[in-house]
Design an enzyme around this catalytic site. Structure first.
Site, PDB file in Angstrom:
ATOM      1  N   ARG A 105      32.339  41.337  40.591  1.00 40.73           N
ATOM      2  CA  ARG A 105      33.743  41.356  41.051  1.00 40.73           C
ATOM      3  C   ARG A 105      33.738  41.850  42.486  1.00 40.73           C
ATOM      4  NH1 ARG A 105      39.202  43.756  38.380  1.00 40.73           N
ATOM      5  NH2 ARG A 105      38.952  41.761  37.320  1.00 40.73           N
ATOM      6  N   HIS A 132      39.712  33.756  39.508  1.00 40.47           N
ATOM      7  CA  HIS A 132      39.495  34.693  38.400  1.00 40.47           C
ATOM      8  C   HIS A 132      39.296  33.865  37.119  1.00 40.47           C
ATOM      9  CE1 HIS A 132      39.319  38.243  36.142  1.00 40.47           C
ATOM     10  NE2 HIS A 132      40.554  38.703  36.241  1.00 40.47           N
ATOM     11  N   GLN A 135      39.532  35.284  33.411  1.00 35.61           N
ATOM     12  CA  GLN A 135      40.890  35.546  32.940  1.00 35.61           C
ATOM     13  C   GLN A 135      41.489  34.303  32.293  1.00 35.61           C
ATOM     14  OE1 GLN A 135      42.703  38.557  33.102  1.00 35.61           O
ATOM     15  NE2 GLN A 135      43.940  37.371  31.659  1.00 35.61           N
ATOM     16  N   ASP A 220      51.630  37.303  37.954  1.00 32.06           N
ATOM     17  CA  ASP A 220      50.592  38.273  38.319  1.00 32.06           C
ATOM     18  C   ASP A 220      51.188  39.144  39.422  1.00 32.06           C
ATOM     19  OD1 ASP A 220      48.168  39.602  38.744  1.00 32.06           O
ATOM     20  OD2 ASP A 220      47.233  37.943  39.843  1.00 32.06           O
ATOM     21  N   CYS A 260      48.061  38.695  33.446  1.00 33.20           N
ATOM     22  CA  CYS A 260      46.657  39.106  33.295  1.00 33.20           C
ATOM     23  C   CYS A 260      46.500  40.624  33.242  1.00 33.20           C
ATOM     24  CB  CYS A 260      45.823  38.522  34.422  1.00 33.20           C
ATOM     25  SG  CYS A 260      46.282  39.100  36.065  1.00 33.20           S
ATOM     26  N   ARG A 288      39.956  38.691  26.441  1.00 31.18           N
ATOM     27  CA  ARG A 288      38.907  38.785  27.459  1.00 31.18           C
ATOM     28  C   ARG A 288      37.559  39.062  26.774  1.00 31.18           C
ATOM     29  NH1 ARG A 288      40.214  40.151  32.662  1.00 31.18           N
ATOM     30  NH2 ARG A 288      38.024  39.645  33.009  1.00 31.18           N
TER      31      ARG A 288
HETATM   32  N1  NVA Z   1      45.513  38.944  41.549  1.00 30.27           N
HETATM   33  C1  NVA Z   1      45.069  40.228  41.069  1.00 30.27           C
HETATM   34  C2  NVA Z   1      44.453  40.118  39.720  1.00 30.27           C
HETATM   35  C3  NVA Z   1      44.016  41.435  39.116  1.00 30.27           C
HETATM   36  C4  NVA Z   1      43.333  41.266  37.792  1.00 30.27           C
HETATM   37  C5  NVA Z   1      44.114  40.837  42.069  1.00 30.27           C
HETATM   38  O1  NVA Z   1      43.264  40.106  42.597  1.00 30.27           O
HETATM   39  O2  NVA Z   1      44.220  42.027  42.344  1.00 30.27           O
HETATM   40  N1   CP Z   2      43.039  41.233  34.308  1.00 23.17           N
HETATM   41  C1   CP Z   2      41.978  41.903  34.797  1.00 23.17           C
HETATM   42  O1   CP Z   2      41.014  41.324  35.296  1.00 23.17           O
HETATM   43  O2   CP Z   2      42.059  43.245  34.660  1.00 23.17           O
HETATM   44  P1   CP Z   2      41.132  44.344  35.347  1.00 23.17           P
HETATM   45  O3   CP Z   2      41.429  44.310  36.830  1.00 23.17           O
HETATM   46  O4   CP Z   2      41.538  45.632  34.711  1.00 23.17           O
HETATM   47  O5   CP Z   2      39.691  44.011  35.096  1.00 23.17           O
END
Ligand code: NVA
Ligand code: CP
Length: 302
Positions: A105, A132, A135, A220, A260, A288
């Site tokens: 990540r 993502h 997800q 989101d 998500c 997940r």
């Molecule tokens: N769009 C959000 C998703 C978090 C799971 C981010 O990238 O922070």
């Molecule tokens: N939805 C998701 O990816 O959550 P986290 O940021 O907690 O991993």
């Protein structure tokens, strides 16, 4: 040595593989609930590299590996030599010589691509600024469990045309459904991706029109990780796209809605919808675990 199978976007699987993966995720969930341990990762090690925060991604991958008989290593960007400038290429060669799979990540999608190019083992995208995909595997599983196949359905994305939206767009072209992106100017998804998905995806500025007849509404956060400084401006511009009861009432009578997580009640989603007893959002979060177990089995050669 055969080239490893990576999962950097949903386009790395075929449509048939996505459907098989969802079936397997549902089966793994049932087995787990029945107390029948599945040990498909016996002796396998997953390295997890995080340069952004996470609750669900970390816990689901780590618990998932443990439940399948394997183990997972949590590596934060800060505490590894990556944080001190060791090249991604060198890190990829070394880590992938010691483990069976890597989940990353991070910010730049290109960094995950670079890692994958130099990795001897499968690399999984656990979220980048652009995508993502894990997800959306869980989201698709949830839709299939509750409503059946998503082919031919309409999904309305409300808010920022971000990484999660991009993965929904890829899902639409893989599984052949429509995505209506409801967002203001300046918050459109990536134009190149939009071009590639034009047969399945359209933009609609008016939220009330966008949700008409939709089978699923998805939203989101308005400021993704790395965009915290823009929070106030984004909240002002995206306010008309809040996922709430009045918009849900304009969708199909049995429409589902998803998020998500983490969610900001009263911003991109109303508190009422977050608290609704029949929401599938918690099922979506749990999935997940199951969807990623099925993904890891597929990548490792299941
Ligand atoms: N769009 C959000 C998703 C978090 C799971 C981010 O990238 O922070
Ligand atoms: N939805 C998701 O990816 O959550 P986290 O940021 O907690 O991993």
């Amino acid at each position: 040595m055969t080239a490893p199978r990576h999962f950097l976007t949903l386009m790395d699987l075929s449509a048939d593989e996505i459907r098989l993966l969802i079936d397997r995720a549902i089966e793994l969930k049932a087995q787990w609930r029945a107390g029948n341990p599945q040990r498909s990762m016996e002796g396998k090690v997953l390295a997890m590299i995080f340069t952004k925060a996470s609750t669900r991604t970390r816990v689901s991958f780590e618990a998932g590996m443990a439940q399948l008989g394997g183990s997972a290593l949590f590596l934060s960007g800060q505490d590894t030599q990556l944080g001190r400038g060791e090249p991604i290429e060198d890190t990829a060669k070394v880590i992938s010589s010691m483990v069976d799979m890597v989940m990353i990540r991070t910010f730049a999608h290109a960094d995950v691509e670079t890692f994958a190019q130099h990795s001897r083992v499968p690399v999984i995208n656990g979220l980048t600024d652009d995508y993502h995909p894990c997800q959306i595997l869980a989201d698709l599983q949830t839709f299939f469990e509750v409503r059946g196949d998503i082919q031919g359905k309409t999904v309305c994305w409300l808010g920022d045309g971000n990484n999660v939206c991009h993965s929904w767009m890829n899902a639409a072209r893989q599984l052949d459904f429509e995505v209506v992106v409801a967002c203001p100017e300046g918050y459109d998804p990536d134009p190149t991706l939009l071009g590639a998905c034009s047969q399945w995806v359209r933009i609609e500025r008016d939220a009330s029109r966008a949700v008409q007849g939709a089978d699923l509404l998805v939203t989101d956060v308005w400021a993704s990780m790395g965009q915290e400084a823009e929070q106030n401006q984004r909240a002002a511009n995206l306010a008309p796209y809040q996922l709430n009861r009045p918009l849900l009432d304009l969708a199909a009578p049995d429409a589902l809605y998803m998020h998500c997580l983490p969610a900001h009640r009263g911003e991109e989603i109303s508190a009422e919808l977050m608290e609704a007893p029949d929401t599938v959002i918690w099922q979506e979060a749990e999935n997940r675990l199951h969807a990623q177990k099925a993904l890891m089995e597929l990548l490792i050669g299941g």
